[in-house]
Scaffold this motif. Structure first.
Motif, short mmCIF file in Angstrom:
data_model
loop_
_atom_site.label_atom_id
_atom_site.label_comp_id
_atom_site.label_asym_id
_atom_site.label_seq_id
_atom_site.Cartn_x
_atom_site.Cartn_y
_atom_site.Cartn_z
N LEU A 1 -121.30 27.25 -40.25
CA LEU A 1 -122.07 26.26 -41.22
C LEU A 1 -121.42 26.97 -42.95
CD1 LEU A 1 -125.01 27.30 -39.43
CD2 LEU A 1 -123.96 25.06 -39.63
N TRP A 2 -120.01 27.27 -42.42
CA TRP A 2 -120.28 27.81 -44.57
C TRP A 2 -120.61 26.95 -45.27
CZ3 TRP A 2 -120.33 32.83 -46.15
CH2 TRP A 2 -120.04 33.90 -45.70
N ASP A 3 -119.53 25.45 -44.61
CA ASP A 3 -119.27 24.50 -45.76
C ASP A 3 -120.82 23.64 -45.27
OD1 ASP A 3 -116.93 25.67 -46.87
OD2 ASP A 3 -116.19 24.76 -45.33
N PHE A 4 -121.96 24.01 -44.62
CA PHE A 4 -122.51 23.01 -44.51
C PHE A 4 -123.70 22.03 -45.46
CE2 PHE A 4 -127.67 21.72 -43.74
CZ PHE A 4 -127.41 21.18 -42.83
N LEU B 1 -135.20 24.79 -50.42
CA LEU B 1 -134.62 25.77 -49.44
C LEU B 1 -135.42 25.47 -48.38
CD1 LEU B 1 -134.11 29.08 -52.23
CD2 LEU B 1 -131.96 27.03 -50.72
N TYR B 2 -136.92 25.56 -48.16
CA TYR B 2 -136.86 25.61 -47.19
C TYR B 2 -136.90 23.91 -46.08
CZ TYR B 2 -139.95 29.25 -49.09
OH TYR B 2 -140.27 30.45 -49.61
N VAL B 3 -136.87 23.24 -46.93
CA VAL B 3 -136.33 21.97 -46.18
C VAL B 3 -135.21 21.94 -45.66
CG1 VAL B 3 -135.66 19.32 -46.54
CG2 VAL B 3 -138.14 20.60 -48.25
N ILE B 4 -134.62 22.71 -46.31
CA ILE B 4 -132.62 22.69 -45.33
C ILE B 4 -132.89 23.88 -44.10
CG2 ILE B 4 -130.70 23.95 -46.07
CD1 ILE B 4 -130.94 21.18 -47.11
N GLY B 5 -133.67 24.63 -44.47
CA GLY B 5 -134.36 25.66 -43.28
C GLY B 5 -134.46 25.77 -41.82
N GLU B 6 -135.27 24.27 -41.77
CA GLU B 6 -135.53 23.70 -40.73
C GLU B 6 -134.38 23.01 -40.00
OE1 GLU B 6 -139.05 21.01 -41.91
OE2 GLU B 6 -140.39 22.02 -42.62
N HIS B 7 -133.40 22.46 -41.06
CA HIS B 7 -132.67 22.11 -40.71
C HIS B 7 -130.76 23.06 -40.19
CE1 HIS B 7 -134.17 19.00 -42.49
NE2 HIS B 7 -133.86 17.66 -41.59
N VAL B 8 -131.15 24.33 -40.48
CA VAL B 8 -130.27 25.24 -40.48
C VAL B 8 -130.38 26.01 -39.60
CG1 VAL B 8 -127.75 26.04 -41.27
CG2 VAL B 8 -129.06 24.06 -42.69
N PRO B 9 -129.91 26.91 -38.40
CA PRO B 9 -130.17 27.94 -37.25
C PRO B 9 -129.83 29.16 -39.19
CG PRO B 9 -128.58 26.97 -36.20
CD PRO B 9 -128.33 26.13 -38.06
N LYS B 10 -130.86 30.28 -38.93
CA LYS B 10 -130.71 31.31 -39.43
C LYS B 10 -129.47 31.84 -39.87
CE LYS B 10 -135.46 31.70 -39.13
NZ LYS B 10 -137.32 33.02 -38.21
N THR B 11 -129.58 32.38 -40.40
CA THR B 11 -127.64 32.67 -41.13
C THR B 11 -127.86 33.91 -41.88
OG1 THR B 11 -127.50 31.01 -42.49
CG2 THR B 11 -126.68 30.65 -40.76
N ASP B 12 -126.79 34.84 -42.05
CA ASP B 12 -126.83 35.64 -42.81
C ASP B 12 -126.09 35.84 -44.30
OD1 ASP B 12 -124.65 35.93 -41.27
OD2 ASP B 12 -124.66 38.00 -41.03
N PHE B 13 -125.72 34.55 -44.41
CA PHE B 13 -124.02 34.12 -45.47
C PHE B 13 -125.23 33.01 -46.42
CE2 PHE B 13 -122.49 32.01 -41.46
CZ PHE B 13 -123.08 31.32 -42.05
N LEU B 14 -125.05 32.82 -47.31
CA LEU B 14 -124.98 31.28 -48.03
C LEU B 14 -124.36 29.85 -47.74
CD1 LEU B 14 -126.46 32.53 -51.20
CD2 LEU B 14 -128.49 32.45 -49.41
N THR B 15 -125.25 29.07 -46.71
CA THR B 15 -124.13 28.29 -46.74
C THR B 15 -123.53 27.39 -48.44
OG1 THR B 15 -126.28 26.45 -46.42
CG2 THR B 15 -125.08 27.85 -44.21
N THR B 16 -123.54 25.97 -48.26
CA THR B 16 -123.19 25.82 -49.69
C THR B 16 -124.06 24.95 -49.94
OG1 THR B 16 -120.17 25.20 -48.96
CG2 THR B 16 -121.37 23.10 -50.33
N ILE B 17 -125.10 24.22 -49.42
CA ILE B 17 -125.77 23.81 -50.07
C ILE B 17 -127.45 24.50 -50.12
CG2 ILE B 17 -127.64 23.12 -47.33
CD1 ILE B 17 -127.80 19.77 -48.72
N ASP B 18 -127.41 25.54 -49.74
CA ASP B 18 -127.36 26.74 -50.32
C ASP B 18 -127.62 27.17 -51.04
OD1 ASP B 18 -129.83 27.24 -47.89
OD2 ASP B 18 -127.98 28.27 -47.07
N VAL B 19 -125.98 27.16 -51.80
CA VAL B 19 -125.80 27.62 -52.81
C VAL B 19 -126.15 26.91 -54.52
CG1 VAL B 19 -123.65 28.30 -54.77
CG2 VAL B 19 -123.29 29.21 -52.69
N ILE B 20 -125.99 25.50 -54.05
CA ILE B 20 -125.85 24.44 -54.78
C ILE B 20 -127.18 24.35 -55.11
CG2 ILE B 20 -126.56 21.86 -54.86
CD1 ILE B 20 -124.18 21.27 -52.91
#
Length: 213
Positions: A16-19, A159-178
């Motif tokens: 999910l790095w590039d999600f 960020l909360y909207v995206i959090g509902e569609h992605v499992p909890k991870t210990d890294f930032l995905t691409t969309i998190d960085v955006i």
């Protein structure tokens, strides 16, 4: 020639790095130690050593295909890019048994249009709107800060909207960085508005003092 049908559920660990612009591969590995079945299906066994047959890719016209995809390739949230097969001959074990692996890989890419329209486009528009605060009077600091804070909260809520569609991870995905980059840019705009207000205020004070000795 025979056909074997397998039915089951596959659990695949996704990268999910590039999600949501990620691509994934689902690998199905079938192992055979020259397993055989009688014509009526009543007897099944495998060879203890050697091989009674070998897998090979279809290379002649009219032979059919080694692997048939008996569905239209539609996957929820994903686009099937293609299917690849690979045959690996394992070296004999200590007991002399020879194992053959047939790997079938499904290559998929996530459909990112939903996230582009629902998240990326709004977040880019928020970043663009933040520059309109400089169209306000430079001394109208209160309204400038109110606009920046409102845009910041709207951006951070993504960020909360995206959090509902992605499992909890210990890294930032691409969309998190955006999203985080956009919120940081809004903070920079707010800081710039405050600094401009202060600099202009000091310049006016200097001119006032010079005009009134």
């Amino acid at each position: 020639k025979r056909y074997c049908r397998y039915m089951g559920t596959v659990d695949n660990k996704m990268d999910l790095w590039d999600f949501p612009f990620d691509t994934n591969t689902v690998d199905l590995v079938f192992r055979s130690a020259s397993h055989w079945t009688s014509l009526d299906g009543s007897i099944q066994n495998d060879l203890h050593s050697g091989q009674s047959y070998r897998f090979r890719l279809v290379c002649e016209n009219g032979e059919g295909s080694l692997f048939q995809l008996l569905w239209d390739g539609s996957i929820s949230e994903f686009t099937l890019l293609g299917v690849s097969t690979q045959i690996r001959e394992k070296p004999p074990t200590s007991s002399g048994q020879q194992v053959t692996e047939v790997s079938v890989s499904f290559h998929m890419a996530r459909k990112s249009r939903y996230y582009m329209c629902k998240v990326c486009l709004p977040i880019y528009l928020l970043a663009l709107l933040s520059f309109f605060v400089f169209a306000l009077d430079i001394n109208d600091l209160a309204n400038r800060i109110n606009i920046v804070v409102t845009l910041f909260l709207a951006s951070f809520a993504m960020l909360y909207v995206i959090g509902e569609h992605v499992p909890k991870t210990d890294f930032l995905t691409t969309i998190d960085v955006i999203i985080i980059t956009t919120t940081v840019s809004l903070v920079i705009v707010g800081v710039a508005a405050c600094m401009l207000h202060r600099v202009v205020g000091e310049q006016e004070a200097v001119r006032w003092n010079a005009a009134c000795p």
